[in-house]
Design a protein around this motif. Structure first.
Motif, PDB file in Angstrom:
ATOM      1  N   GLN A   1      -9.776  -1.991  -7.426  1.00 46.68           N
ATOM      2  CA  GLN A   1      -9.383  -0.700  -6.872  1.00 46.68           C
ATOM      3  C   GLN A   1     -10.511   0.330  -6.875  1.00 46.68           C
ATOM      4  OE1 GLN A   1      -6.614   0.234  -5.265  1.00 46.68           O
ATOM      5  NE2 GLN A   1      -5.987  -1.904  -5.362  1.00 46.68           N
TER       6      GLN A   1
ATOM      7  N   GLN B   1      -2.677  -2.855  -8.149  1.00 47.60           N
ATOM      8  CA  GLN B   1      -2.223  -1.488  -7.909  1.00 47.60           C
ATOM      9  C   GLN B   1      -1.361  -0.983  -9.073  1.00 47.60           C
ATOM     10  OE1 GLN B   1      -0.401  -1.838  -4.015  1.00 47.60           O
ATOM     11  NE2 GLN B   1      -2.374  -1.556  -2.979  1.00 47.60           N
TER      12      GLN B   1
ATOM     13  N   GLY C   1       1.749   6.792  -6.763  1.00 48.45           N
ATOM     14  CA  GLY C   1       0.651   7.608  -7.269  1.00 48.45           C
ATOM     15  C   GLY C   1       0.864   9.081  -6.995  1.00 48.45           C
ATOM     16  N   GLY C   2       1.383   9.392  -5.807  1.00 42.78           N
ATOM     17  CA  GLY C   2       1.653  10.773  -5.476  1.00 42.78           C
ATOM     18  C   GLY C   2       2.715  11.387  -6.367  1.00 42.78           C
TER      19      GLY C   2
ATOM     20  N   ASN D   1       0.819  -1.215   0.000  1.00 37.27           N
ATOM     21  CA  ASN D   1       0.000   0.000   0.000  1.00 37.27           C
ATOM     22  C   ASN D   1       0.852   1.264   0.000  1.00 37.27           C
ATOM     23  OD1 ASN D   1      -2.341  -1.470  -0.068  1.00 37.27           O
ATOM     24  ND2 ASN D   1      -2.895  -1.143   2.070  1.00 37.27           N
ATOM     25  N   ASP D   2       1.997   1.220   0.674  1.00 38.78           N
ATOM     26  CA  ASP D   2       2.870   2.391   0.707  1.00 38.78           C
ATOM     27  C   ASP D   2       3.507   2.658  -0.648  1.00 38.78           C
ATOM     28  OD1 ASP D   2       2.249   2.818   3.331  1.00 38.78           O
ATOM     29  OD2 ASP D   2       4.135   2.088   4.145  1.00 38.78           O
TER      30      ASP D   2
ATOM     31  N   SER E   1       0.736   4.252  -2.857  1.00 39.40           N
ATOM     32  CA  SER E   1       0.422   5.648  -2.552  1.00 39.40           C
ATOM     33  C   SER E   1       1.584   6.563  -2.905  1.00 39.40           C
ATOM     34  CB  SER E   1       0.047   5.801  -1.078  1.00 39.40           C
ATOM     35  OG  SER E   1       1.116   5.425  -0.225  1.00 39.40           O
ATOM     36  N   THR E   2       2.810   6.122  -2.649  1.00 37.58           N
ATOM     37  CA  THR E   2       3.973   6.947  -2.963  1.00 37.58           C
ATOM     38  C   THR E   2       4.134   7.115  -4.473  1.00 37.58           C
ATOM     39  OG1 THR E   2       5.071   6.150  -0.954  1.00 37.58           O
ATOM     40  CG2 THR E   2       6.456   7.248  -2.588  1.00 37.58           C
TER      41      THR E   2
END
Length: 360
Positions: free
Chosen positions: A339, A102, A82-83, A75-76, A79-80
């Motif tokens: 998702q 993902q 995607g950011g 998950n990290d 998110s990283t």
């Protein structure tokens, strides 16, 4: 950690996290064999011990390449990455993750670039999406058990047998069965979501039984395997077969079962982000992972199962390919449903109510 790889201290990672607000990661560097001419930056949600043989062999082909790996939980990484994509920034050259849903979501959002190369044709059709996300492993999702704590007659061989065992002998197994916490683990959520697609009735009974058994939930396969090997848990459910087999090779008292009703098969994904600083080097590495040489190293030292479905000795249950029990998680647009925010929210609410809140 072995060889010349240099693991940066956790204190530095934690300091970086405190300053930036980012999740703490660990970086490992593999120095170039000869004079360094380039750097390959890999951001990965996978255990380093499995990647190290592949990295070192790739460096034999590219001796001037220094390889750095930044490790995340799934998950990290999602998110990283995607950011970074949303902000127009660069985050490494290659993403590797067991949560292929993902990676597909990132690619669908325009965060991946097309990869080319002769070796990429070796990926099965179900493990390639738009030449942007490639599966490079074949990993059955298995049940494990502690060989010292369970007799052969007790061991469940199907999902329904596991549900019935936990219902029938609840006191014995209460607090002694482990699985992913799907609220925290991307791969755990992906596997649970695909379990639910196989058979609604069996999945519902299994969730109820896991809840009544006060299932122990963890972030990662490695944590569950640690507890099974130590005897604190008797059964581990929905785990990556490659990680389990590595423990067997170490001599730990773990048995591995391919569920005979169906066995989910995951292909760990590789993706080159759209703004990779070294896309040519990244493309060479992904081609290497799928090449005959890379697959041979993977089978013997890393993930142990070939893309053709060949399995190492000592796995209990039917042959996953010839028996027809394999249910590959297709790397493609169907994973976008996994998702979908509203669907995910409902699924996690139902899972939590059944597994976490069910009274014994």
């Amino acid at each position: 950690m072995t060889g010349f790889a240099t693991r940066l201290g956790f204190a530095l990672a934690l300091m970086f996290a405190a300053i930036t607000g980012a999740p703490a990661q660990t970086m490992t560097r593999f120095p170039a064999i000869t004079t360094q001419v380039d750097t390959l930056s890999i951001h990965a949600a996978t255990d380093l011990y499995a990647l190290e043989p592949l990295i070192r062999d790739f460096q034999q082909l590219s001796p001037g390449t220094m390889v750095e790996i930044v490790e995340y939980v799934t998950n990290d990484l999602f998110s990283t990455a995607g950011g970074a994509c949303d902000d127009g920034g660069a985050l490494g050259d290659v993403f590797l993750s067991s949560s292929v849903d993902q990676l597909v979501k990132l690619a669908n959002d325009g965060c991946a670039q097309r990869i080319e190369g002769a070796d990429l044709a070796r990926a099965p059709r179900w493990a390639n999406w738009r030449d942007e996300v490639f599966g490079f492993t074949f990993e059955p999702i298995v049940m494990v058990y502690n060989r010292d704590g369970m007799s052969e007659a007790e061991v469940p061989r199907t999902h329904l047998e596991l549900a019935e065992l936990l219902r029938r002998d609840a006191d014995r197994y209460r607090g002694r069965v482990g699985t992913y916490d799907v609220r925290l683990s991307g791969i755990g959520y992906l596997l649970a979501f695909n379990d639910a697609r196989q058979t609604t009735t069996t999945y519902g009974r299994l969730l109820e039984s896991l809840g009544r058994a006060q299932v122990v939930v963890r972030c990662c396969t490695s944590q569950i395997l640690d507890e099974v090997a130590a005897g604190r848990l008797l059964i581990g459910y929905n785990l990556l077969g490659s990680y389990a087999y590595e423990r067997v090779r170490r001599g730990q008292p773990i048995g591995i079962v391919m569920p005979a009703d169906y066995t989910l098969v995951l292909s760990r994904g590789a993706m080159v982000p759209i703004r990779a600083p070294n896309p040519g080097l990244a493309t060479r590495f992904v081609n290497y992972l799928l090449s005959e040489r890379g697959q041979s190293v993977g089978r013997s030292q890393s993930f142990f199962f070939g893309l053709d479905g060949s399995a190492p000795a000592g796995i209990e249950g039917p042959d996953v390919v010839t028996s027809g029990i394999a249910r590959p998680i297709v790397v493609g647009p169907t994973l976008l449903a996994v998702q979908d925010a509203a669907r995910r929210k409902r699924f996690l609410e139902d899972w939590s109510q059944s597994v976490i809140q069910t009274a014994p």
